[in-house]
Enzyme design. Sequence first.
Site, short mmCIF file in Angstrom:
data_model
loop_
_atom_site.label_atom_id
_atom_site.label_comp_id
_atom_site.label_asym_id
_atom_site.label_seq_id
_atom_site.Cartn_x
_atom_site.Cartn_y
_atom_site.Cartn_z
N ASP A 1 2.02 -0.95 11.82
CA ASP A 1 1.98 -2.28 12.45
C ASP A 1 3.25 -3.08 12.19
O ASP A 1 3.20 -4.27 11.90
CB ASP A 1 0.76 -3.06 11.96
CG ASP A 1 0.74 -3.21 10.44
OD1 ASP A 1 1.53 -2.52 9.76
OD2 ASP A 1 -0.05 -4.03 9.93
N GLY B 1 0.83 -1.20 0.00
CA GLY B 1 0.00 0.00 0.00
C GLY B 1 0.86 1.24 0.00
O GLY B 1 1.85 1.30 0.71
N ASP C 1 -0.22 2.02 8.54
CA ASP C 1 -0.81 1.25 9.63
C ASP C 1 0.04 1.21 10.90
O ASP C 1 -0.46 0.89 11.97
CB ASP C 1 -1.09 -0.19 9.17
CG ASP C 1 -2.20 -0.24 8.14
OD1 ASP C 1 -3.12 0.58 8.22
OD2 ASP C 1 -2.14 -1.10 7.25
N ASP D 1 5.09 -5.24 5.95
CA ASP D 1 5.59 -6.59 6.24
C ASP D 1 5.53 -7.51 5.02
O ASP D 1 6.42 -8.35 4.83
CB ASP D 1 4.87 -7.20 7.45
CG ASP D 1 3.39 -7.46 7.14
OD1 ASP D 1 2.83 -6.73 6.31
OD2 ASP D 1 2.81 -8.37 7.75
N ARG E 1 1.03 -4.83 -5.21
CA ARG E 1 1.17 -6.07 -4.45
C ARG E 1 1.47 -7.13 -5.51
O ARG E 1 0.91 -7.11 -6.60
CB ARG E 1 -0.11 -6.40 -3.68
CG ARG E 1 -0.56 -5.24 -2.79
CD ARG E 1 -1.68 -5.61 -1.85
NE ARG E 1 -2.28 -4.41 -1.28
CZ ARG E 1 -1.86 -3.81 -0.17
NH1 ARG E 1 -0.84 -4.29 0.50
NH2 ARG E 1 -2.45 -2.72 0.28
N ARG F 1 -5.85 -2.21 9.28
CA ARG F 1 -6.23 -3.58 8.99
C ARG F 1 -6.30 -4.47 10.21
O ARG F 1 -7.32 -5.01 10.56
CB ARG F 1 -5.23 -4.20 8.00
CG ARG F 1 -5.41 -3.71 6.56
CD ARG F 1 -4.30 -4.29 5.71
NE ARG F 1 -3.00 -3.86 6.26
CZ ARG F 1 -1.84 -4.45 5.98
NH1 ARG F 1 -1.80 -5.50 5.18
NH2 ARG F 1 -0.70 -4.00 6.50
N THR G 1 4.30 2.40 5.74
CA THR G 1 2.89 1.96 5.79
C THR G 1 2.14 2.88 6.73
O THR G 1 2.65 3.29 7.76
CB THR G 1 2.75 0.51 6.29
OG1 THR G 1 1.38 0.31 6.68
CG2 THR G 1 3.62 0.23 7.51
#
Lengths: 332, 332, 332, 332
Positions: free
Chosen positions: C131, C12, C129, C104, C73, C173, C127
């Site tokens: 995460d 992303g 996120d 990741d 992706r 997510r 990212t």
Amino acid sequence: MTKKVAVLTSGGDAPGMNACIRAIVLACERADYSVLGYMHGFNGLLHQEYRLLDGRSVHNLIQQGGTMLRSARCKEFEGREEAKRAADNLRQLEVDTLIIIGGDGSFRGAVHLSQFWEGQLLGLPGTIDNDIQGTDVTIGYHTAIETAVTSIDKVRDTADSFERIFLVEVMGRRAGFLGLNAALASAADYVILPELFESEEQTLEAIMQQLTKRRRERGDVSYIIVLAENLWPKGVNDLAEQLTKLTESEVKPVILGHVQRGGSPVSQDRLLATRLGAYAVSLVGSDISGIMIGECHGKPVKVPLPSTWQKRKPLDEFTVSTMESLMNNRYA
Amino acid sequence: MTKKVAVLTSGGDAPGMNACIRAIVLACERADYSVLGYMHGFNGLLHQEYRLLDGRSVHNLIQQGGTMLRSARCKEFEGREEAKRAADNLRQLEVDTLIIIGGDGSFRGAVHLSQFWEGQLLGLPGTIDNDIQGTDVTIGYHTAIETAVTSIDKVRDTADSFERIFLVEVMGRRAGFLGLNAALASAADYVILPELFESEEQTLEAIMQQLTKRRRERGDVSYIIVLAENLWPKGVNDLAEQLTKLTESEVKPVILGHVQRGGSPVSQDRLLATRLGAYAVSLVGSDISGIMIGECHGKPVKVPLPSTWQKRKPLDEFTVSTMESLMNNRYA
Amino acid sequence: MTKKVAVLTSGGDAPGMNACIRAIVLACERADYSVLGYMHGFNGLLHQEYRLLDGRSVHNLIQQGGTMLRSARCKEFEGREEAKRAADNLRQLEVDTLIIIGGDGSFRGAVHLSQFWEGQLLGLPGTIDNDIQGTDVTIGYHTAIETAVTSIDKVRDTADSFERIFLVEVMGRRAGFLGLNAALASAADYVILPELFESEEQTLEAIMQQLTKRRRERGDVSYIIVLAENLWPKGVNDLAEQLTKLTESEVKPVILGHVQRGGSPVSQDRLLATRLGAYAVSLVGSDISGIMIGECHGKPVKVPLPSTWQKRKPLDEFTVSTMESLMNNRYA
Amino acid sequence: MTKKVAVLTSGGDAPGMNACIRAIVLACERADYSVLGYMHGFNGLLHQEYRLLDGRSVHNLIQQGGTMLRSARCKEFEGREEAKRAADNLRQLEVDTLIIIGGDGSFRGAVHLSQFWEGQLLGLPGTIDNDIQGTDVTIGYHTAIETAVTSIDKVRDTADSFERIFLVEVMGRRAGFLGLNAALASAADYVILPELFESEEQTLEAIMQQLTKRRRERGDVSYIIVLAENLWPKGVNDLAEQLTKLTESEVKPVILGHVQRGGSPVSQDRLLATRLGAYAVSLVGSDISGIMIGECHGKPVKVPLPSTWQKRKPLDEFTVSTMESLMNNRYA
């Protein structure tokens, strides 16, 4: 028959010039015209410095400030020999139509060129000052108001926190459009404009009268004055000092400066630039030349280039009367 | 047992002070403490000018710049009599805890007051300058960087359009945090900071060397220099003039000024202000006093107030080394 | 000896990826390394689709959202043959170091590639996120918070005007970083996060309890709930309907969606991207490989790639405790 | 003789309603009229819920989204008894003039009230939809365009990074003003509007034709479609699915939703709101009643309230023709 269109941006840069270039390129692509962009305003014309443009080259351009074709002020271009050289260059590239995006200086250059070049010349109004007669608005003007207002909103935070007086200088070389609208939209308390300027004494007196009344009614309060640049005889710092003495409070000057020229254009400038650019291309190949395309009452208008600078464009009456009923109050 | 908490904002206003007041009020409401806000910094304390605060009074406050409690610098408060009067006022209202949001001047005031008042005193770092030892960041700092960067982004539009040199003065009284980060985040080409300043000659030479190399490699280009305020001996206009002569191009000065103090706080300042404010309330009623609550490595820290100003806070090493590898290049 | 560096962006897109590419290119230019950018993530590597990069190609890139190298992706890349082909392509171009900016999934791709390619592999965390284990923050995360908060600020205007309940779904997510911080910074009243989610019943009950108390104390009020995406079993619209019945008021859902990925990066993302990018180049030619460069406590850290995804990164404790003291209140 | 003025905001909130209230209050203050604000639209009128307003209460209001007087849709008010009660309430407070800021529903309410109340009734157009006949623009419209465009700019970052197709739903209940201008100003590729909608088949075919041509000419590219809400029979998600099948690429839907209503008003909305508000006050005490004050060609106009909703306001021709020359291209 297909056409060849050239475009250049000249004079002070204005947000939306890129959006206008984009619209011209896309409309030309659709009409199967080829397009090139001269670099650095009239300098590119003098030195045959240009680049070919197509749909790819203007992708994602609509939102960018400044101008991808660069700009310049070009003193040199006032000479006869220079204009002849430019005309030769245009002929050499077989340009049918030259579109010039800029202000009155740029349009004077266009008229000068037209003495030596027989091709089609179209002007589009691009300047943050909005001081071009024959069009309601100019490309870049709405963004410059927005930038000034956003800045004054921030100044107000400190003005309120300290209940302090600020003096904000906004652009607007010879015209008060930007200053008037930025002041009204930012809830400033007083505005000093070229069109409405009587004298230093009168201005200071009016400010003091309004401020005294305000303090009496509401206690210590923030107070914001907007000043058009180059208007106060000894400059913004001198006015701040005079007001500091008169008000017995520290009056802080803020000079918005070149920040006002840049930035991603607001929607209204993107839309105006796009409408005017697409319309200009619709005139390519017609016998209309030597005109600026402006917008009045939401419709495109064609204005002979000299008319754009010969008379001073007046401030909008409705806005002036609104300002008079909410700001700059004098209490006789 | 319920508690009475007072809060005041002092010194230059910083975006996020309101978010901090909000967090304090909501955390107090939850803990069943009553809260009041002194107006105009230490002045409110001297003149017992305050307002009661509750959840309603801070609704929609998180996003507002400035400070709803007003601020002030208060010379007067340095006297013994004044501090005694303030202590009496706090006793009269039965205040248990006084939370002061401000910079080092405000913390000096707190220490002065503590000689005469036995209540709990907590400081929270609120200043756009980030020049407070003992905390990684201060409330308002991130917003000020963002405001400066947004302005320099706009200046770059014109710089690029004209391939011109701009000199932008940013705030940062005695420290280069704001200047360094604003310069790096706006892709400026050179930055002049108090911590790294050697001499006028060295600076001019380094700029000229870098600029000459750039022009040789890339032709005429835009070039942006960021200058911390009050650093260049004769001021930003003098530097602009010197550079105009040396570079043989018109170098335009832009003074960002008080615009940098205001504006809706960015998320990072809202979050920091909220974390610190809520944490301060968690200490109410403990025997911890005379400290500033800062944040290091993402955790709350307690710093004795005098430690916040006794040593100069150094610039972040990782940022300095990044700057050195991308900007201010000298080519020996 | 000079080096050849390749860079790609994968997964992303995140605001600041461009700023990171810029920093890599400029640092390489300074070190006399050559740089190329693979297009479309690992796809470019598979099909040897790349472009050479230099200082000119990254001018004015720092402020642009998205990624100039495009992203994708790439399922295909999981195969052995594909990774071998990519390794061959890297050898053919004599690439010494490959820098991968992504999340990741991208780092798994890097580890897969490393079985077949002997060159230096470096990952940078990009990212929205946040995460990724091993770094405090990721490139794009701060901008995504800012975008969400700006949007929720706007929703609050209507929520306040109508004293209405809004349910806002934000990205994130599998992790609640974005939701937690956006909720806290926008003064939301309740937040539903994967890390803190117990059950549907418990959540509905807690909301109703808090809302009932609020209404009793303050009358009809606006109320904003932030929900992490993909968390509520039957989706945001179902939750809105359930709440509409329970609260006897119309609860409006707002899905922020892909707007959260884009936009000019805020300063903190530009700075992080620049620090990490420049640092990565400083490692070129060393024997360090197969690691991600992150930032912890303001310093660069090197994390073996598999460690970035093997453990779940926990929410920041200080932020969680702040949230608990101001929001999601249950009254036992 | 002094007058008593009441103001209320009704229907969907729109950015600039607060700026309008401010202008009304300040102009009244200057004219020595007293002002009160009814809360919650017509509900406040029914339940005599109001607050007195003066210069202090509107300080710093110009930049705030939403409406400080709250709003509501009020079904109840359609009854005769309710309108009579409202009229009694107005008489009881000795209100001379009632100013209603809202859309066509609000104006219908005003006409209904006028059957039972003899006082002066003035309407001001406040709606983001711009669907009010008799005025060029409405308060809130320009801000809503700006918000939509800013969001689509962000979506484009991801669309470009992945060369992907996005479908963005914008507000505009029954009119395409917002969609048309947002699409044109954000450089969208296709726009689906109520005024220009023929059929689902025709729309899908036109999109596919344009997209196929684009891909042939420029390779894989990003492509953005703007859709007015409630227009596609089975909704935006259904259209996204259909397009996903047809284009063989994943088409992502983005629903801008209630974010479009809020936010600090842009300058053009602040200015329009201020001009109209101040002008309305200049009519207080005259025998002009039952009209909306709009703005046409930069001048104030008075429009009988029923005329504001009896005819459908057409899209601006110049903008439509511009759109046709740059977007939605069909290639016969």
